[in-house]
Write a protein that holds these residues in place. Structure first.
Motif, short mmCIF file in Angstrom:
data_model
loop_
_atom_site.label_atom_id
_atom_site.label_comp_id
_atom_site.label_asym_id
_atom_site.label_seq_id
_atom_site.Cartn_x
_atom_site.Cartn_y
_atom_site.Cartn_z
N VAL A 165 0.11 11.15 -3.04
CA VAL A 165 -0.31 11.43 -1.41
C VAL A 165 -1.89 10.77 -1.85
O VAL A 165 -2.32 10.22 -0.08
CB VAL A 165 -0.45 13.11 -1.22
CG1 VAL A 165 -0.99 13.01 0.41
CG2 VAL A 165 1.12 13.19 -0.91
N TYR A 166 -2.70 11.63 -2.41
CA TYR A 166 -3.98 11.36 -3.00
C TYR A 166 -4.41 9.62 -2.53
O TYR A 166 -4.93 8.98 -2.17
CB TYR A 166 -5.08 12.15 -3.92
CG TYR A 166 -6.43 11.95 -3.90
CD1 TYR A 166 -7.06 13.07 -3.55
CD2 TYR A 166 -6.84 11.13 -4.78
CE1 TYR A 166 -8.82 12.14 -2.98
CE2 TYR A 166 -8.21 10.64 -5.43
CZ TYR A 166 -9.11 11.46 -4.68
OH TYR A 166 -10.40 11.27 -4.26
N PHE A 167 -3.51 9.61 -4.19
CA PHE A 167 -3.84 7.84 -4.63
C PHE A 167 -3.28 6.37 -3.49
O PHE A 167 -3.78 6.25 -2.98
CB PHE A 167 -3.11 7.54 -5.43
CG PHE A 167 -2.40 6.39 -5.34
CD1 PHE A 167 -3.40 5.54 -7.13
CD2 PHE A 167 -1.95 5.55 -5.92
CE1 PHE A 167 -3.40 4.55 -7.57
CE2 PHE A 167 -1.15 4.42 -5.84
CZ PHE A 167 -2.40 3.47 -6.94
N THR A 168 -2.59 7.70 -2.36
CA THR A 168 -1.38 6.67 -1.27
C THR A 168 -3.32 6.45 -0.26
O THR A 168 -2.64 5.38 0.63
CB THR A 168 -0.49 6.43 -0.35
OG1 THR A 168 0.35 6.68 -1.71
CG2 THR A 168 0.15 5.67 0.38
N VAL A 169 -3.65 7.40 0.44
CA VAL A 169 -4.03 7.44 0.98
C VAL A 169 -5.45 6.59 0.83
O VAL A 169 -5.80 6.20 1.62
CB VAL A 169 -4.34 8.82 1.84
CG1 VAL A 169 -5.73 9.18 2.97
CG2 VAL A 169 -3.23 10.07 1.99
N GLY A 170 -6.02 7.26 -0.59
CA GLY A 170 -7.23 6.67 -0.92
C GLY A 170 -7.01 5.07 -0.60
O GLY A 170 -7.93 4.26 -0.37
N PRO A 217 0.61 -1.20 0.30
CA PRO A 217 0.31 0.20 0.43
C PRO A 217 1.27 1.17 -0.15
O PRO A 217 0.53 2.05 -0.65
CB PRO A 217 -1.09 0.63 1.55
CG PRO A 217 -0.69 -1.26 2.00
CD PRO A 217 0.29 -1.94 0.94
N THR A 218 2.02 1.31 0.51
CA THR A 218 2.93 2.47 0.68
C THR A 218 4.38 2.14 -0.13
O THR A 218 5.33 3.50 0.29
CB THR A 218 2.99 2.96 2.19
OG1 THR A 218 4.15 2.18 2.66
CG2 THR A 218 2.18 2.82 2.95
#
Length: 230
Positions: free
Chosen positions: A119-124, A27-28
């Motif tokens: 950033v958006y993609f990772t948090v999502g 995920p990260t």
């Protein structure tokens, strides 16, 4: 075979990038790869603060969602990232190197389309959204799948949601030519392509400023992508 040791790139950046490229399915992993690039310019940084920052954002989003539908998750993600934390594009200093450095983007809440999209993609992803990077010419976006529907999100413009018509119009302005049916203007961006584009952006900025040793360092990181970091 692992790439040779770097001549120009910071040793820790090189090693961290190589490790992250081997873990892009986590995920990260993609964010770690981008943060590793930043270590070359910010040698006192490590990957952990960036990872903790996005995990904290994801935890905040999850706490606020009572029924974890994709629509509810997107609404809370936008609330946290854009309404409260104020992430948006650095339009006044677009070509600054720091806009491509994930630790600085997370600290200042400013960046360019590709880093804000990351950033958006990772948090999502951390909260369970189904997403993909969109490798549009000149302006990176994120596509979010909402059941049978999709939406195009522009994190550079504070999470603006684009209709298909608005997305086409934006790319037409960027490339300065009309829509062409035989060209995919919204291709899915694979993880390695994402990192390649970040490195290419940095190389362009560094060439313009005459920082040729740093240009060579970015090429050394690209060698890891090209050789597969086996």
């Amino acid at each position: 075979m692992h790439p040779r040791e770097p001549k120009y790139c910071n040793q820790q950046a090189f090693a961290s990038f190589r490790d992250s490229v081997n873990s892009l399915d986590t995920p990260t992993g993609l964010l770690s790869g981008a943060a590793a690039i930043a270590i070359h310019f910010l040698p006192s940084e490590s990957l952990q603060p960036s990872i903790e920052s996005v995990m904290d954002m994801a935890a905040t989003v999850r706490r606020r969602v009572h029924h974890a539908t994709p629509q509810a998750l997107v609404a809370r993600l936008h609330e946290v990232m854009f309404d409260e934390l104020g992430f948006s594009g650095n339009e006044s200093d677009y070509y600054a190197v720091e806009n491509s450095l994930i630790p600085r983007v997370l600290q200042t809440k400013r960046g360019i389309p590709i880093t804000l999209s990351l950033v958006y993609f990772t948090v999502g992803r951390l909260v369970g959204l189904e997403e993909e990077g969109v490798n549009s010419t000149g302006h990176f976006l994120v596509r979010v799948h909402l059941g049978g529907d999709t939406m195009l999100v522009d994190p550079f413009h504070a999470g603006r949601v684009l209709s298909a018509v608005e997305g086409v119009a934006m790319i037409e302005r960027v490339v300065q030519q009309p829509w062409q049916d035989d060209i995919d203007w919204f291709p899915v961006c694979e993880p390695r392509q994402w990192l390649e584009r970040i490195l290419n952006n940095l190389r362009s900025t560094l060439i313009h400023s005459g920082d040729y040793k740093d240009v060579a360092a970015m090429r050394e990181l690209q060698s890891i992508l090209n050789e597969g970091a086996g």
